[in-house]
Motif scaffolding. Sequence first.
Motif, PDB file in Angstrom:
ATOM      1  N   ASN A 161     -10.349  -8.401   6.171  1.00  0.00           N
ATOM      2  CA  ASN A 161     -10.738  -9.250   5.048  1.00  0.00           C
ATOM      3  C   ASN A 161      -9.783 -10.419   4.836  1.00  0.00           C
ATOM      4  O   ASN A 161     -10.204 -11.538   4.556  1.00  0.00           O
ATOM      5  CB  ASN A 161     -10.819  -8.417   3.759  1.00  0.00           C
TER       6      ASN A 161
ATOM      7  N   TYR B 206       0.844  -1.177   0.000  1.00  0.00           N
ATOM      8  CA  TYR B 206       0.000   0.000   0.000  1.00  0.00           C
ATOM      9  C   TYR B 206       0.892   1.245   0.000  1.00  0.00           C
ATOM     10  O   TYR B 206       2.038   1.214   0.497  1.00  0.00           O
ATOM     11  CB  TYR B 206      -0.912   0.040   1.236  1.00  0.00           C
TER      12      TYR B 206
ATOM     13  N   THR C 225      -1.505   5.772   2.605  1.00  0.00           N
ATOM     14  CA  THR C 225      -2.788   5.081   2.808  1.00  0.00           C
ATOM     15  C   THR C 225      -3.271   5.256   4.242  1.00  0.00           C
ATOM     16  O   THR C 225      -2.494   5.068   5.194  1.00  0.00           O
ATOM     17  CB  THR C 225      -2.644   3.587   2.488  1.00  0.00           C
TER      18      THR C 225
ATOM     19  N   ASP D 296      -7.520  -7.608  13.472  1.00  0.00           N
ATOM     20  CA  ASP D 296      -8.022  -6.239  13.337  1.00  0.00           C
ATOM     21  C   ASP D 296      -8.832  -5.807  14.542  1.00  0.00           C
ATOM     22  O   ASP D 296      -9.390  -4.738  14.563  1.00  0.00           O
ATOM     23  CB  ASP D 296      -8.920  -6.142  12.100  1.00  0.00           C
TER      24      ASP D 296
ATOM     25  N   ARG E 100      -9.065  -2.557   7.258  1.00  0.00           N
ATOM     26  CA  ARG E 100      -9.974  -3.346   6.422  1.00  0.00           C
ATOM     27  C   ARG E 100      -9.239  -4.494   5.734  1.00  0.00           C
ATOM     28  O   ARG E 100      -9.783  -5.576   5.549  1.00  0.00           O
ATOM     29  CB  ARG E 100     -10.637  -2.426   5.390  1.00  0.00           C
ATOM     30  N   HIS E 101      -7.991  -4.245   5.370  1.00  0.00           N
ATOM     31  CA  HIS E 101      -7.190  -5.328   4.785  1.00  0.00           C
ATOM     32  C   HIS E 101      -7.042  -6.475   5.779  1.00  0.00           C
ATOM     33  O   HIS E 101      -7.215  -7.651   5.429  1.00  0.00           O
ATOM     34  CB  HIS E 101      -5.810  -4.788   4.386  1.00  0.00           C
TER      35      HIS E 101
ATOM     36  N   THR F 210      -4.911   4.517   7.783  1.00  0.00           N
ATOM     37  CA  THR F 210      -4.841   3.292   8.584  1.00  0.00           C
ATOM     38  C   THR F 210      -6.157   2.533   8.590  1.00  0.00           C
ATOM     39  O   THR F 210      -6.188   1.336   8.844  1.00  0.00           O
ATOM     40  CB  THR F 210      -4.435   3.632  10.028  1.00  0.00           C
ATOM     41  N   GLY F 211      -7.253   3.232   8.294  1.00  0.00           N
ATOM     42  CA  GLY F 211      -8.533   2.525   8.207  1.00  0.00           C
ATOM     43  C   GLY F 211      -8.529   1.496   7.094  1.00  0.00           C
ATOM     44  O   GLY F 211      -9.085   0.399   7.221  1.00  0.00           O
ATOM     45  N   ASN F 212      -7.857   1.833   5.981  1.00  0.00           N
ATOM     46  CA  ASN F 212      -7.740   0.864   4.888  1.00  0.00           C
ATOM     47  C   ASN F 212      -6.880  -0.323   5.289  1.00  0.00           C
ATOM     48  O   ASN F 212      -7.123  -1.456   4.888  1.00  0.00           O
ATOM     49  CB  ASN F 212      -7.150   1.545   3.649  1.00  0.00           C
TER      50      ASN F 212
END
Length: 683
Positions: free
Chosen positions: A97, A82, A86, A103, A93-94, A88-90
């Motif tokens: 998922n 990333y 980017t 997480d 989410r990584h 940190t919320g993304n």
Amino acid sequence: MEWSVNNAFKSYKADMEPKPTMDMVLIPSMDPIDIVLGSSEKGNVIPSAKPRKKTMTSVYLRYFETAPDGKTRRCKFCGQSYSIATATGNLGRHLNNRHPGYDKTGENVTSSAPQPTTAAATVTMKPQPQARAPQVDYDHLNWLLIKWLALATLPPSTLEEKWLANSFKFLNPSIQLWPGDKYKAVLLEVFRSMREDVRATLEQVSSKVSIALDFWTSYEQIFYMSVACQWIDENWSFQKVLLDVCQVSYPCTGSDIYHSLIKVLKMYNIENKVLACTHDNSQNANHACHTLKEDLDGQKMGPFCFIPCAARTLSLIIDDALRTTKPVIAKVREFVQELNASLDMSEDFIQFTTAYKEGSWQFPLDASARWSGSYQMLDLVQKAGRSMDAVVRKNEEVLDNRMLLNAAEKNVVNIVHNCLEPLYKVVNEICVDTPPTIGMVIVYMDHISDTIPTRQLPDWLKNAAEDMAKKLRSYNNQVCNIFIYLTAILDPRVKCELIPENLNSENYLEEARAHFVRNYCTNHISSTRSGYSTQDIEDGGSVSFAEEIARKKRRASMSNATDELTQYLSESPAPTKIDVLEWWKVNSMRYPQLSVMARDFLAVQATSVKPKELFYSKGDEIGKQRFCMPHDSTQAILCIKSWTQGGLKLKYKSTEIDCERLMEMAAAAAVDISSTGIYKKQK
């Protein structure tokens, strides 16, 4: 990279004890050097002309490493890259998922933004001393694994699986699991030690006990018999314990079952305490119980009776009724499995049932092959047939049109559903009434006998109905005896008023009075132990005038003693929803002698297996566990599981293993590690 064992303790605690510990998620404990995105080992260039970059604060940064150019971050688990900008919320989410579990942490970690490195200017920072993790006794982990094996009904060979062992090594390379042979030896010794505690407990039981037999065959084609024991303690609570799991030799005759059973009774020294045995309705088990009765009668151990399992009788009756509708039920079950698997289809179904006013349904629907699932298939067709058809037509590209039921099939389902409705109500009552008493069970069985044969049935169902009636008659005949009568009338909800006609006779009532006077009246027991008997007198023994007066007084006392039973039966039955044992606990002062008999007879088990395990999907899980368990672990694992669930602690020889305390120690160690800050960046 070094991982901590304390998180493994957390994971096992979450598995074994469903308490509010879900916040203790398995989080890797990385080496404190690795957790700093700009490693001090490589050296960081700190530009003098530029101010230090603003610090990013997020727990997710610990799972991403920064590229040497300082422009991207890469996931340490899967390598996904990333941009350094980017949010940190993304990153969270990584993790959610791709790597669920990592997480969900409430601890924030402050990490410095990476600084570019050059060969021209390198500043070597002196490593800071690391906080030392508390020492952990890894035998504690092995004991927790012992309990986990028992509670999960898993063989010791589970811990020999290399991927599981490597997972522990990944958490902490210093972890040492016991070899498989040691787990087996320890489990066997724990079984022997805990069995002594069970035996000591049974020696303290002052009342009669009832035993129940259950049978199954493993994948190794070994025939097993479990022997469970039940009694009512002084506080009027049911107590139940698994005595043993016996391997019965092939071909498993009545004689083989008898010898295995008598060995268990002698092991626990309860031959003289057993009042009744409930078996699985098989001919061999019935023969074994008959032999045991002859043996106990010959030794004058006291009264003994044996009865068939009411739940298994009901199951056989249900199978008779369902055999004509199996193809239709299979088709409906396939439809239900599609509904459970598809959120869109289930929402369609809910919308259609709401529009057609065909009831409310909760997903996932029970699609098991047990009674609960089969009846729900019938229920679905009868109550939500239009909604089923609408869902199939709307999703015809996914669902085969063969799932549509024609008029004849729906008619068959409706007839069988109506026929089985009384059985459905009875099964629910038996499953809710834990454990069900003999008195209420024979009332239910009598109701079924009166209900099913009187219905106007089509020809294709008459043969099944005849088989159902035959099994009901067989059961009712087997429970038609004085012991079952005594058990029934001592249920305050039943007494004589609800006793079935074939069991309600004056002869039984008189025999009940005689049994009460002979075995439970204190005055009568004292008189028989006074040294005088009728036979002594007939043989010419002289009896003084004073003794004649004493005998007359004793006879009067015996008559007065029967008044407890008379008074009890003269009162109206208690409401059917009351707790039977609680009723006796409250009224034991009114009936001090009769309550002693009630403690003995109300412990007689109506079923040899828990009804929920037989009729609901939970039984599938238990069946799989029994079927897959290897012969060298079956006895120890199943008994230890039952005993620990009953409140006994693991015991190794003379030492109790307090697994709950071990879990607390593991949690405390985790807190200590967190407080020392070894997971945080060293300053």
